[in-house]
Enzyme design. Structure first.
Site: not given
Ligand code: NDP
Ligand code: AKG
Ligand code: MG
Length: 474
Positions: A160, A237, A338, A362
């Protein structure tokens, strides 16, 4: 001081001390109406907030609203391309606490996100998004009441930051050439990897500073929760992006075991302590085998490392955390991104605070909001040490704009978060009561009405606001 806006003539500024707001009885609060459905959401929200404050404090407290501009409305007043005028950022900085409707961001080109810009300009590093079920809200999930999480999303960095180069531009090509010929070959772990020449390039910076200040806030929040909710899950992740997302996890644990040593236990530490509690004669190696699946096939060096970890934990915290004392501490664990998407659905009640980087947070906040009734029920706050801006999780929902039909619950609940942040708990509680009453009475907007069984006739956005106020008196 301002070019085109004038602050209200009555009211005072919110100030900050040690990161906490000091709120006068008549604060001046800037608001941005927002693009798209902002035109419907803001009037409904303002009406409910004002009604709750009046009913709770009988004139002793009130907000002086200060209209400031961003997005399409700003361009109308300030001229072409003036999406985020200096007046607006100055007013927000000056008055400290603000609230906003959603703002449009074009895809694939055009201006960068104004929402993200506001967070970065004011260093609002924690995006706080509670996902909690209100009784009677229809949900696609079978047991939505089991989900009660707060997402703490890092709000200033990650992709971002917007440092990226379009495919085919001179800099993108130069950068790819430099990476392919200099940096990748100089890093043995990258082997013979090469970046395709027709790639766009984006940079994903994740800093220790940004990660730890976010996790710090998440742990402070956990300390304020009831004992059974005192958990912080670091979402990442890190199996794939080791030095950004993996580092986020490691820095989170580092903070946990240094600054919050006495207040926290990590999940892995709890296994080590628990194993010894069940079997006080357990050897270090047997304990290591129990915490590390596949231990027997590890290299001798790796085995030694895990045994050292076990010994280190027992030496460091057996006295303070052993014999079950760790069960009274805040549990800090981590989950791969995930996996957390399925975990919040299959084991929702096992999670409380989810500390995430920007992109993961997000995604996760929309998914979690969907479980408790949808984006129309998803509030949020962007919090820094000297400023806070409250806004819903969702965007401008353009196809519904101006139709007086979307659910203002999300922005109203963002207002509730603002009132709680200001210490105006009575007004916040009154709104939650009114909202619960309206939902229980099946007086809801289209998004909830269509999920009810059998479906009910929807209220307009403005009518839902009136229903909430009506149910103040339940
Ligand atoms: N902080 C911000 O200001 C944000 C801005 N955006 C921006 O918003 C724009 C539109 O994004 P988009 O992808 O359409 O996502 P949105 O979140 O705006 O809308 C997606 C869908 O969510 C549902 N929804 C959203 N808000 C409400 C509400 N208040 N009540 C009921 N349902 C709601 C609607 O679903 P349905 O039609 O199925 O009922 C809507 O079509 C983009 O420019 C995006 O960049 C996006 C997110 C945050
Ligand atoms: O700024 C935008 O347009 C999108 C931001 C967003 O999706 C969010 O903050 O949740
Ligand atoms: Mg989003």
């Amino acid at each position: 001081m301002y070019q085109k806006i004038t602050p209200p003539t009555t009211g005072e500024k919110v100030t900050f001390k040690n990161g906490e707001p000091i709120v006068p009885n008549n604060p001046i609060i800037p608001f941005i109406r927002g693009d798209g459905t902002g035109i419907d959401l803001w009037p409904a929200t303002e009406k409910v907030l004002d009604a709750a404050i009046a009913a709770s404090y009988g004139g002793q407290r009130q907000i002086s609203w200060f209209k400031v501009y961003a997005g399409d409305e700003a361009c109308e007043l300030y001229g072409t391309y003036q999406y985020l005028p200096e007046d607006t950022t100055t007013a927000i900085r000056e008055y400290g606490v603000a609230i906003k409707g959603p703002l449009t961001t074009p895809i694939g080109g055009g201006i960068r996100s104004l929402n993200v810009a506001l967070r970065q300009i004011h260093d609002l590093y924690a995006c706080v998004r509670p996902c909690k079920y209100y009784t009677g809200t229809p949900s696609p999930h079978k047991t939505p009441e089991k989900l009660d999480v707060i997402i703490y999303r890092e709000n200033t960095e990650d992709i971002y930051l917007g440092i990226e180069w379009r495919q085919g531009t001179e800099i993108a090509e130069k950068l790819i050439h430099f990476l392919n010929t200099e940096l990748i070959p100089a890093t043995p772990e990258h082997g013979k990897k090469q970046i395709r020449l027709d790639s766009g390039i984006g940079i994903k910076p994740i800093s220790k500073t940004g990660s730890q200040r976010l996790v710090r806030r998440a742990i402070f929040q956990a300390l304020r929760l009831p004992k059974n909710k005192q958990m912080v899950t670091l979402v990442h992740k890190g199996n794939i992006m080791k030095y950004t997302e993996g580092a986020f996890r490691d820095w989170g644990y580092e903070l946990t075991t240094t600054e919050f040593r006495n207040e926290c236990v990590t999940e892995r530490e709890s296994w080590i302590l628990g194993n010894k509690e069940k079997n006080p004669d357990l050897s270090l190696e047997d304990n290591a085998k129990m915490i590390e699946p596949g231990y027997d096939s590890l290299t001798p060096e790796k085995k030694a490392e895990i045994c050292q970890e076990v010994e280190g934990v027992l030496n460091a915290i057996w006295e303070t955390h052993g014999e079950g004392k760790w069960k009274e501490k805040i549990m800090v664990n981590d989950r791969i991104a995930d996996s957390i998407f399925q975990q919040i659905q299959t084991r929702p009640d096992e999670y409380s605070i989810l500390a995430t980087m920007n992109l993961n947070g997000d995604y996760l906040s929309d998914a979690a909001a969907a479980m408790v009734g949808g984006l129309g029920m998803g509030p949020g706050a962007n919090i820094g040490d000297e400023c806070a801006i409250f806004e819903a999780t969702h965007g401008t929902a353009p196809k519904h704009a101006g139709l007086d039909r979307v659910n203002p619950g999300s922005l109203i609940l963002s207002g509730v978060m603002m009132l709680e942040y200001m210490g105006w708990q009575e007004a916040a509680d009154l709104i939650k009561k009114g909202l619960s009453g309206a939902i229980a009475n099946q007086e809801v907007t289209y998004d909830l009405a269509r999920l009810m069984e059998p479906p009910v006739a929807p209220l307009k956005c403005s009518e839902f606001a009136d229903a909430i106020i009506k149910h103040f008196d339940d």
